[in-house]
Design an enzyme around this catalytic site. Structure first.
Site, PDB file in Angstrom:
ATOM      1  N   ASN A 114       0.878  -1.166   0.011  1.00  0.00           N
ATOM      2  CA  ASN A 114      -0.099   0.139  -0.130  1.00  0.00           C
ATOM      3  C   ASN A 114       0.907   1.244   0.091  1.00  0.00           C
ATOM      4  OD1 ASN A 114      -2.159  -1.703  -0.098  1.00  0.00           O
ATOM      5  ND2 ASN A 114      -2.751  -1.338   2.142  1.00  0.00           N
ATOM      6  N   THR A 159     -13.869  38.196 -32.358  1.00  0.00           N
ATOM      7  CA  THR A 159     -14.963  37.634 -31.366  1.00  0.00           C
ATOM      8  C   THR A 159     -16.071  37.040 -31.851  1.00  0.00           C
ATOM      9  OG1 THR A 159     -16.132  39.818 -31.158  1.00  0.00           O
ATOM     10  CG2 THR A 159     -14.067  39.698 -29.788  1.00  0.00           C
ATOM     11  N   HIS A 160     -16.592  36.074 -31.519  1.00  0.00           N
ATOM     12  CA  HIS A 160     -17.615  35.358 -32.057  1.00  0.00           C
ATOM     13  C   HIS A 160     -17.075  34.650 -33.261  1.00  0.00           C
ATOM     14  CE1 HIS A 160     -20.378  37.378 -29.299  1.00  0.00           C
ATOM     15  NE2 HIS A 160     -19.704  38.299 -29.468  1.00  0.00           N
ATOM     16  N   SER A 281      -4.435  13.493 -49.404  1.00  0.00           N
ATOM     17  CA  SER A 281      -5.753  12.601 -49.502  1.00  0.00           C
ATOM     18  C   SER A 281      -5.496  11.737 -50.624  1.00  0.00           C
ATOM     19  CB  SER A 281      -7.060  13.598 -49.861  1.00  0.00           C
ATOM     20  OG  SER A 281      -8.019  12.841 -50.546  1.00  0.00           O
ATOM     21  N   LYS A 287      -5.380  18.384 -51.737  1.00  0.00           N
ATOM     22  CA  LYS A 287      -5.546  18.371 -50.278  1.00  0.00           C
ATOM     23  C   LYS A 287      -4.251  18.388 -49.369  1.00  0.00           C
ATOM     24  CE  LYS A 287      -9.317  17.289 -48.278  1.00  0.00           C
ATOM     25  NZ  LYS A 287     -10.283  18.030 -47.819  1.00  0.00           N
ATOM     26  N   ASN A 289      -3.992  18.109 -45.640  1.00  0.00           N
ATOM     27  CA  ASN A 289      -4.852  18.238 -44.483  1.00  0.00           C
ATOM     28  C   ASN A 289      -4.041  18.315 -43.041  1.00  0.00           C
ATOM     29  OD1 ASN A 289      -7.233  17.668 -45.903  1.00  0.00           O
ATOM     30  ND2 ASN A 289      -6.802  15.467 -45.827  1.00  0.00           N
ATOM     31  N   GLU A 294      -5.597  18.518 -35.941  1.00  0.00           N
ATOM     32  CA  GLU A 294      -6.961  17.773 -35.656  1.00  0.00           C
ATOM     33  C   GLU A 294      -6.934  16.456 -34.373  1.00  0.00           C
ATOM     34  OE1 GLU A 294      -9.044  16.914 -39.459  1.00  0.00           O
ATOM     35  OE2 GLU A 294      -7.147  17.226 -40.175  1.00  0.00           O
ATOM     36  N   TYR A 321      -6.805   2.197   1.878  1.00  0.00           N
ATOM     37  CA  TYR A 321      -6.569   1.429   0.583  1.00  0.00           C
ATOM     38  C   TYR A 321      -7.941   0.754   0.199  1.00  0.00           C
ATOM     39  CZ  TYR A 321      -4.650  -0.985  -3.458  1.00  0.00           C
ATOM     40  OH  TYR A 321      -4.630  -1.770  -4.578  1.00  0.00           O
ATOM     41  N   GLN A 326      -6.158   0.584  -7.576  1.00  0.00           N
ATOM     42  CA  GLN A 326      -5.461   0.100  -8.593  1.00  0.00           C
ATOM     43  C   GLN A 326      -5.666   0.702  -9.984  1.00  0.00           C
ATOM     44  OE1 GLN A 326      -3.830  -3.946  -8.615  1.00  0.00           O
ATOM     45  NE2 GLN A 326      -5.214  -4.582 -10.487  1.00  0.00           N
ATOM     46  N   LYS A 329      -4.052   3.988 -12.319  1.00  0.00           N
ATOM     47  CA  LYS A 329      -2.821   3.942 -13.253  1.00  0.00           C
ATOM     48  C   LYS A 329      -2.929   4.153 -14.803  1.00  0.00           C
ATOM     49  CE  LYS A 329      -1.077   0.792 -10.501  1.00  0.00           C
ATOM     50  NZ  LYS A 329      -1.590   1.051  -9.223  1.00  0.00           N
TER      51      LYS A 329
END
Ligand code: ARG
Length: 462
Positions: A114, A159-160, A281, A287, A289, A294, A321, A326, A329
């Site tokens: 422990n 903004t927005h 692609s 493309k 990407n 992402e 404990y 356990q 982890k």
């Protein structure tokens, strides 16, 4: 099928565990990552037992040598990990017994799994705080490089996600330097708070052996031993502090990742991502990407998930404990691995990307981005109340919109038809370069302020 009972704790058991019991119980599949910490903890413990006269010096020496052999076997991949031995603690100890015989059995004096797992995991998480800090410093340097190059490059501020006012590229990059500085201070805080040693709490109540907990704390780089043995074995706040810091950090990374995705699109063309960080692609030849951005944006999910999972594991657990713990982890490991990967990828992308200065500038002038500058001019030069200036400017924006032009393209007569006090020098404030140069308030976007901040951060990050 009768299996023999576990040799570490099977004294009172007649039969071994069911195969499913073994599968649900064993953690060796993942906690083998704690081997270096487990061995460091055991070495500190053995040295302390000898110094306190609890085991002999020769047993301590045999244990030390044996543990070093175990460590090198694990490092070279020669270690025979066994699921029957459940976890890293018992795997290491069993192998130690194979190597050195009887003295191995004395290592577990005045200790329990422990406090052992509590110290191992704490050391591991502490190390992750240090690694995160170093990776975050590298990302700050990459952002600072961008900020320095483009301290006076104008771009639209949003903004927005609607054009708001012109800002500078350097200012935008430095916003992330600031965020990351807070991330670093959160990890530093967490590290400081977790840097106390549970070792010597034993199972939960302490021990009757005359141990020296300060000695093991010192050997492992902890500030001091934890004061309450029950708390020492029951606490996983340190992992939660780490995961909470990691979650906020990952959230920041996802915001930058999102901006890179938007900025690298054909519609924005604010940045060109390097080939090193783009993919093509298989069907659309044009493309490029931004997959790394992402994936960073997406990876926050598992980091938030680990935080919530551990909160849920710990919620409602009685002291001290419980085997539930356990489950602390596996997801923490996953969160840490993905945080480090995301940081490395983000640092690479930021270092290698190229801001498209001309596109930034062209975009900065669109969307009537200097309307606030016009309103401010009406206040400053004509003494209008801001609300009235706002109204006059709104009328001018509507007029420009109607004519399909930008504010600086209106004639003086156009302007005077809305407010007859407007003079020709109003046009000075409608240019985006002048707009950003005027934002000299502390923390503002003016290139002079950005350069001062760049100089400050260069000093800090040196
Ligand atoms: N593998 C266990 C864990 O990770 C170690 C502690 C086990 N202690 C116990 N009393 N069964 O939590």
């Amino acid at each position: 099928m009768t299996k023999s009972a576990n040799t570490m704790w099977g004294g009172r058991f007649a039969a071994g565990p069911d195969a499913i019991m073994q599968a649900i119980n064993a953690s060796i599949g993942y906690d083998r990552r704690l081997a270096p910490q487990d061995i460091a903890g055991s070495r500190a413990h053995a040295a302390m037992l000898a110094a306190c006269g609890i085991i002999t010096d020769s047993d301590a020496a045999a244990i030390r040598e044996g543990l070093l052999t175990v460590l090198s076997e694990i490092e070279t991949g020669d270690f025979p990990f066994s699921t029957a031995l459940e976890d890293i603690h018992m795997n290491v100890e069993a192998r130690l017994r194979d190597l050195i015989g009887e003295p191995a059995g004395r290592l577990h004096t005045a200790r329990s799994r422990n406090d052992q797992v509590a110290v191992d995991f704490r050391l591991w998480v502490r190390d992750q705080c240090d690694q995160a800090d170093a990776a975050l410093a590298a990302l700050q340097s990459a952002l600072l490089g961008q900020a320095e190059a483009g301290a006076d490059w104008v771009m639209p501020g949003f903004t927005h996600l609607q054009t708001a006012q012109p800002v500078t590229w350097g200012h935008h990059m430095l916003a992330y330097v600031e965020m990351i500085a807070r991330d670093r201070s959160r990890f530093a805080d967490a590290r400081k708070r977790m840097n106390t040693s549970p070792l010597g709490a034993a199972a939960l109540a302490g021990t009757s052996f005359p141990i020296d907990r300060q000695m093991t704390a010192d050997a492992l780089g902890f500030d001091r031993p934890m004061s309450n043995s029950l708390d020492a074995v029951a606490d996983r706040d340190f992992a939660l502090d780490y995961l909470a810091s990691a979650s906020i950090c990952a959230m920041h990374l996802s915001r930058l990742a999102e901006e890179l995705v938007i900025w690298s699109s054909a519609q924005f063309r604010f940045v060109k991502m390097s080939d090193k960080w783009s993919t093509g692609s298989s069907i659309m030849p044009q493309k490029r990407n931004p997959d790394a951005a992402e994936l960073i944006r997406a990876k926050i999910g598992r980091i938030f998930g680990a935080n919530v999972a551990l909160m849920t594991v710990m919620k409602g657990l009685p002291l001290t404990y419980s085997k539930d713990m356990q489950e602390d982890k596996e997801q923490t490991f996953d969160a840490a691995d993905n945080l480090m990967l995301a940081l490395a990828a983000m640092t690479g992308m930021v270092t290698d990307m190229t801001a498209q200065r001309d596109n930034l500038k062209a975009a900065a002038a669109g969307g009537f981005s200097t309307a606030t500058d016009l309103a401010d001019w009406l206040v400053r030069e004509l003494g209008l109340p801001f609300r009235e200036a706002h109204h006059v400017t709104g009328s001018l924006v509507a007029m420009a919109e109607g004519k399909g032009c930008d504010l600086p393209d209106l004639t003086l007569d156009d302007m005077r038809s809305v407010h007859d006090g407007i003079r020709t020098d109003v046009f000075d404030v409608l240019g985006v370069e002048n707009s950003v140069a005027s934002r000299t308030s502390f923390g503002g976007t003016a290139p002079s302020g950005v350069r001062a901040q760049v100089a400050h951060w260069k000093e800090v990050l040196k």
